[in-house]
Design a protein around this motif. Structure first.
Motif, PDB file in Angstrom:
ATOM      1  N   ARG A   1      51.834  36.464  39.137  1.00  0.00           N
ATOM      2  CA  ARG A   1      51.212  37.247  40.207  1.00  0.00           C
ATOM      3  C   ARG A   1      52.218  37.558  41.319  1.00  0.00           C
ATOM      4  O   ARG A   1      52.268  38.682  41.805  1.00  0.00           O
ATOM      5  CB  ARG A   1      49.987  36.527  40.781  1.00  0.00           C
ATOM      6  N   ASN A   2      53.032  36.597  41.704  1.00  0.00           N
ATOM      7  CA  ASN A   2      54.037  36.847  42.743  1.00  0.00           C
ATOM      8  C   ASN A   2      55.084  37.851  42.267  1.00  0.00           C
ATOM      9  O   ASN A   2      55.535  38.707  43.037  1.00  0.00           O
ATOM     10  CB  ASN A   2      54.693  35.542  43.182  1.00  0.00           C
TER      11      ASN A   2
ATOM     12  N   LYS B   1      50.537  31.916  38.830  1.00  0.00           N
ATOM     13  CA  LYS B   1      50.956  32.192  40.210  1.00  0.00           C
ATOM     14  C   LYS B   1      52.341  32.843  40.242  1.00  0.00           C
ATOM     15  O   LYS B   1      52.593  33.753  41.031  1.00  0.00           O
ATOM     16  CB  LYS B   1      50.954  30.892  41.025  1.00  0.00           C
ATOM     17  N   VAL B   2      53.233  32.413  39.374  1.00  0.00           N
ATOM     18  CA  VAL B   2      54.572  33.006  39.294  1.00  0.00           C
ATOM     19  C   VAL B   2      54.462  34.459  38.852  1.00  0.00           C
ATOM     20  O   VAL B   2      55.102  35.352  39.420  1.00  0.00           O
ATOM     21  CB  VAL B   2      55.479  32.201  38.337  1.00  0.00           C
TER      22      VAL B   2
ATOM     23  N   GLU C   1      52.894  29.611  34.444  1.00  0.00           N
ATOM     24  CA  GLU C   1      52.234  29.606  35.749  1.00  0.00           C
ATOM     25  C   GLU C   1      51.780  31.007  36.122  1.00  0.00           C
ATOM     26  O   GLU C   1      52.611  31.891  36.371  1.00  0.00           O
ATOM     27  CB  GLU C   1      53.191  29.076  36.822  1.00  0.00           C
TER      28      GLU C   1
ATOM     29  N   GLN D   1      43.152  31.068  32.332  1.00  0.00           N
ATOM     30  CA  GLN D   1      43.826  29.868  32.807  1.00  0.00           C
ATOM     31  C   GLN D   1      43.708  28.766  31.769  1.00  0.00           C
ATOM     32  O   GLN D   1      42.642  28.510  31.241  1.00  0.00           O
ATOM     33  CB  GLN D   1      43.199  29.383  34.127  1.00  0.00           C
TER      34      GLN D   1
ATOM     35  N   GLU E   1      42.368  36.109  34.501  1.00  0.00           N
ATOM     36  CA  GLU E   1      43.400  35.531  33.654  1.00  0.00           C
ATOM     37  C   GLU E   1      42.763  34.410  32.848  1.00  0.00           C
ATOM     38  O   GLU E   1      41.761  33.838  33.240  1.00  0.00           O
ATOM     39  CB  GLU E   1      44.546  34.937  34.499  1.00  0.00           C
TER      40      GLU E   1
END
Length: 163
Positions: free
Chosen positions: A89-90, A86-87, A84, A152, A150
């Protein structure tokens, strides 16, 4: 997961950063006297032997080294196991915020004169300020998309590869 990051940030975040954190781990855990005494460089070049440190300073230094080790392991776990973006990036946002805190705390401890005396910095100061600012800049440029996007992978293509 690291294959989804552009090449340069992938190298910096998944190779350079964990290795540099592990170097801090080794220094703090196995040579706490050196690690402790190098935190604030002298304004003049001296070749004094590292003074002995008390048990409290040794404990705090070695615990810091242990924390560095955990940070390196968390980074490796996040960057090499999640699919992921998003993980990731966080995770990188959290490190970006910590970069700011790390430099500010180091600056305050050094004081303005030592912090600005770049020619007098020792290896520790280059790590605490120089490397951290470098990582902050790379993270910032990554967030701005300046390394490209990225890669994806769609869920359907991931599913097909698993079959």
């Amino acid at each position: 997961m690291t294959s989804q990051l552009p090449a340069f940030p992938r190298f910096v975040f998944s190779v350079f950063e964990p290795i540099s954190i592990l170097a801090g781990t080794i220094g703090a855990v196995f040579t706490p006297e050196w690690f402790f005494s190098e935190q604030i460089p002298a304004l003049t070049n001296t070749s004094a032997v590292n003074p002995p440190i008390n048990a409290n300073s040794r404990l705090v230094t070695q615990q810091l080294g242990n924390t560095y080790g955990v940070a390196a392991l968390v980074g490796i776990a996040v960057l090499y196991t999640t699919s992921e973006i998003k993980v990731v990036r966080n995770y990188l946002i959290a490190l970006w915020i910590m970069d700011i805190g790390h430099v500010v705390i180091t600056y305050l401890a050094l004081g303005h004169e030592r912090a600005m005396a770049v020619g007098q910095w020792n290896a520790m100061t280059w790590g605490n300020i120089g490397a951290t600012v470098f990582l902050f800049i790379v993270r910032s440029l990554y967030f701005l998309g300046l390394f490209g996007s990225e890669h994806q992978k769609s869920r359907s293509s991931l599913g097909r590869k698993a079959l």
